[in-house]
Design a protein around this motif. Structure first.
Motif, mmCIF file in Angstrom:
data_model
loop_
_atom_site.group_PDB
_atom_site.id
_atom_site.type_symbol
_atom_site.label_atom_id
_atom_site.label_comp_id
_atom_site.label_asym_id
_atom_site.label_seq_id
_atom_site.Cartn_x
_atom_site.Cartn_y
_atom_site.Cartn_z
ATOM 1 N N GLU A 76 0.631 -1.253 0.086
ATOM 2 C CA GLU A 76 0.125 -0.094 0.041
ATOM 3 C C GLU A 76 1.010 1.456 0.060
ATOM 4 N N THR A 77 1.816 1.130 0.731
ATOM 5 C CA THR A 77 2.963 2.531 0.897
ATOM 6 C C THR A 77 3.525 2.480 -0.530
ATOM 7 N N GLU A 78 3.750 1.207 -1.343
ATOM 8 C CA GLU A 78 4.532 1.660 -2.411
ATOM 9 C C GLU A 78 3.842 1.624 -3.517
ATOM 10 N N GLY A 79 2.373 1.480 -3.596
ATOM 11 C CA GLY A 79 1.529 1.591 -4.553
ATOM 12 C C GLY A 79 1.469 0.250 -5.634
ATOM 13 N N ILE A 80 1.764 -0.636 -4.880
ATOM 14 C CA ILE A 80 1.847 -2.149 -5.564
ATOM 15 C C ILE A 80 0.705 -3.068 -4.527
ATOM 16 N N SER A 81 0.639 -4.177 -5.202
ATOM 17 C CA SER A 81 -0.063 -5.150 -4.279
ATOM 18 C C SER A 81 0.793 -5.830 -3.477
ATOM 19 N N GLY A 82 0.158 -6.302 -2.210
ATOM 20 C CA GLY A 82 0.922 -7.238 -1.341
ATOM 21 C C GLY A 82 1.348 -8.397 -2.182
#
Length: 300
Positions: free
Chosen positions: A164-170
């Motif tokens: 979420e903080t990096e703008g990608i999915s877990g």
């Protein structure tokens, strides 16, 4: 030390990136007293961008302070700013503006990763080890012991937070972390775009010894196909194999491709079945119609 004009603007960028509080201010620290962050995953390269940064430092100095923390020897460990410090050294500077903060090991890891992970053109290996370091640090901070069992999936909760903080999915974070299970030689091939990212993730679940065989195969052939790795993993689920068996699996996957076929009818053969006024196009349409009917009759 009194802030220079424009200092507030420079510190604002640090605020956004590292959460520096208002009371913190930059001071000049001797570069000789600063050592790199332990196991720092981001590469510092003497490339064209570094030369541009060195030239900027020569003209303007280091505009954005680096982030440091004190070590047990009363010297400093770099948390964020390895490239800036390297550029300052190449530019001949002996000191660098820095913010010194008290940080635990895990807080320092999270700050170091967050400050660097958004850089452009990061290699897959850099992201892989950065996410792994942050993941382990976040688990320790939450009081959960790090699971060391090879091949064990990481909990979604932590990877989702990182993603979420990096703008990608877990899920994508988990894929990057899986790359840390590759032998270095294969990881280099991923960085050099000689092995697809998704294929590399699949290989990461395979025993290191077999990974060495895979690396040798790629060096010999220049390629590895997703189907080869998928078939190999299915075979490994039934038990261990040797290198010769692996090569047999890979070769069978490549040889399984359909062989190209061509068929030609001479004009003499065809004309006896059609009226004289039929053109080649007319004959082609009739043949296609008859083949379509034949296929329908013989289909299951």
């Amino acid at each position: 030390m009194k802030n220079r004009s424009g200092e507030k603007i420079k510190l604002a960028s640090i605020d956004e990136l590292l959460g520096v509080v208002n009371e913190e201010s930059a001071m000049e620290i001797e570069i000789s007293k600063i050592h790199p962050f332990k196991n720092h995953p981001f590469k510092v390269l003497d490339d064209e961008k570094m030369q541009d940064l060195v030239e900027s430092v020569r003209i303007n100095g280091v505009l954005t302070p680096v982030l440091l923390r004190m070590d047990d020897n009363e010297e400093y460990e770099m948390v964020s700013g390895h490239r800036r410090m390297h550029a300052a050294q190449l530019a001949g500077l002996t000191t660098i503006p820095a913010i010194v903060r008290e940080l635990s090991d895990d807080d320092a890891i999270v700050a170091m990763v967050d400050a660097n992970i958004q850089r452009e053109e990061l290699l897959p290996s850099e992201k892989a080890f950065a996410y792994k370091m942050k993941f382990d640090a976040m688990k320790r901070k939450a009081g959960r012991p790090t699971k060391e069992n090879e091949g064990q999936d990481v909990p979604n909760l932590t990877t989702d937070i990182i993603g979420e903080t990096e703008g990608i999915s877990g899920r994508q974070v988990k894929r990057f972390i899986r790359l840390t299970e590759l032998i270095p030689e294969l990881l280099d091939l991923v960085d050099n775009k000689k092995v697809q990212f998704t294929v590399a993730v699949d290989i990461s679940y395979i025993d290191k010894e077999v990974q060495k065989w895979i690396y040798e195969y790629i060096c010999d052939t220049g390629f590895i196909k997703p189907k080869q790795i998928a078939t190999l993993r299915n075979q490994l689920n039934d038990g261990p194999i040797n290198q010769i068996q692996m090569l047999s699996i890979f070769n069978n996957c490549v040889m399984a491709k359909k062989v190209s076929r061509s068929l030609t009818f001479s004009e003499k053969k065809l004309t006896k079945y059609f009226p004289d006024d039929y053109t080649a196009k007319d004959m082609e349409q009739v043949i296609e119609s008859l083949l379509e009917k034949w296929m329908q009759e013989h289909s299951c």
